[in-house]
Design a protein around this motif. Structure first.
Motif, PDB file in Angstrom:
ATOM      1  N   ILE A  86       0.884  -1.085  -0.170  1.00 35.15           N
ATOM      2  CA  ILE A  86       0.065   0.084   0.005  1.00 35.15           C
ATOM      3  C   ILE A  86       0.861   1.163   0.025  1.00 35.15           C
ATOM      4  O   ILE A  86       1.554   1.314   1.165  1.00 35.15           O
ATOM      5  N   LYS A  87       0.638   2.167  -1.054  1.00 38.96           N
ATOM      6  CA  LYS A  87       1.516   3.389  -1.091  1.00 38.96           C
ATOM      7  C   LYS A  87       0.729   4.393  -0.505  1.00 38.96           C
ATOM      8  O   LYS A  87       1.514   5.433   0.054  1.00 38.96           O
ATOM      9  N   SER A  88      -0.724   4.480  -0.526  1.00 32.06           N
ATOM     10  CA  SER A  88      -1.565   5.732   0.124  1.00 32.06           C
ATOM     11  C   SER A  88      -2.793   4.780   0.298  1.00 32.06           C
ATOM     12  O   SER A  88      -3.424   3.926  -0.668  1.00 32.06           O
ATOM     13  N   GLY A  89      -3.452   5.343   1.351  1.00 31.77           N
ATOM     14  CA  GLY A  89      -4.856   4.920   1.552  1.00 31.77           C
ATOM     15  C   GLY A  89      -4.873   3.824   2.622  1.00 31.77           C
ATOM     16  O   GLY A  89      -3.629   3.330   3.308  1.00 31.77           O
ATOM     17  N   GLN A  90      -5.957   3.266   2.964  1.00 29.18           N
ATOM     18  CA  GLN A  90      -6.322   2.246   4.078  1.00 29.18           C
ATOM     19  C   GLN A  90      -7.027   1.038   3.466  1.00 29.18           C
ATOM     20  O   GLN A  90      -7.846   1.182   2.674  1.00 29.18           O
ATOM     21  N   GLY A 110       3.018  -2.286   5.163  1.00 31.18           N
ATOM     22  CA  GLY A 110       2.233  -1.878   4.164  1.00 31.18           C
ATOM     23  C   GLY A 110       1.864  -2.940   3.028  1.00 31.18           C
ATOM     24  O   GLY A 110       1.174  -2.507   2.287  1.00 31.18           O
ATOM     25  N   SER A 157     -10.686   3.262   1.991  1.00 25.00           N
ATOM     26  CA  SER A 157     -10.505   4.562   1.171  1.00 25.00           C
ATOM     27  C   SER A 157      -9.948   4.184  -0.142  1.00 25.00           C
ATOM     28  O   SER A 157      -9.712   3.281  -0.508  1.00 25.00           O
ATOM     29  N   LEU A 168      -7.210   3.833  -2.764  1.00 26.94           N
ATOM     30  CA  LEU A 168      -5.819   3.247  -2.695  1.00 26.94           C
ATOM     31  C   LEU A 168      -4.942   3.455  -3.789  1.00 26.94           C
ATOM     32  O   LEU A 168      -5.257   3.431  -4.950  1.00 26.94           O
ATOM     33  N   GLU A 169      -3.716   3.675  -3.408  1.00 30.60           N
ATOM     34  CA  GLU A 169      -2.492   3.495  -4.455  1.00 30.60           C
ATOM     35  C   GLU A 169      -1.761   2.221  -4.065  1.00 30.60           C
ATOM     36  O   GLU A 169      -1.268   2.363  -2.844  1.00 30.60           O
TER      37      GLU A 169
END
Length: 76
Positions: A4-8, A25, A36, A38-39
């Motif tokens: 996961i680079k960003s988000g939940q 991550g 949320s 995601l990236e």
């Protein structure tokens, strides 16, 4: 397997990945639910397996041995 680079992401049923890797991550999309946007970055499943279990079960990535496979399947 992803990182996961960003988000939940929620993954309460992700028994195939340790809490340590989750905290770094890593996630398994097959049992994860986005909480949320995601990236993510895809990961080689063998790499994730090695990070999690390699120190217990092997001394490094397993190399394919076609000769041994031929011997094992010789009668077929």
């Amino acid at each position: 397997a992803v990182r996961i680079k960003s988000g939940q992401i929620k993954q309460p049923e992700a028994l195939g990945i340790s809490a340590e890797l989750k905290s770094k991550g890593y996630a398994l999309l097959c049992v994860g639910f986005p909480a949320s946007d995601l990236e993510v970055e895809t990961q080689d499943e063998d790499e994730v397996y090695w990070l999690q279990f390699g120190r217990y079960f092997a001394r490094g990535p397993i190399e394919r041995d076609d000769y041994a496979l031929e011997l094992a399947m010789g009668d077929e």
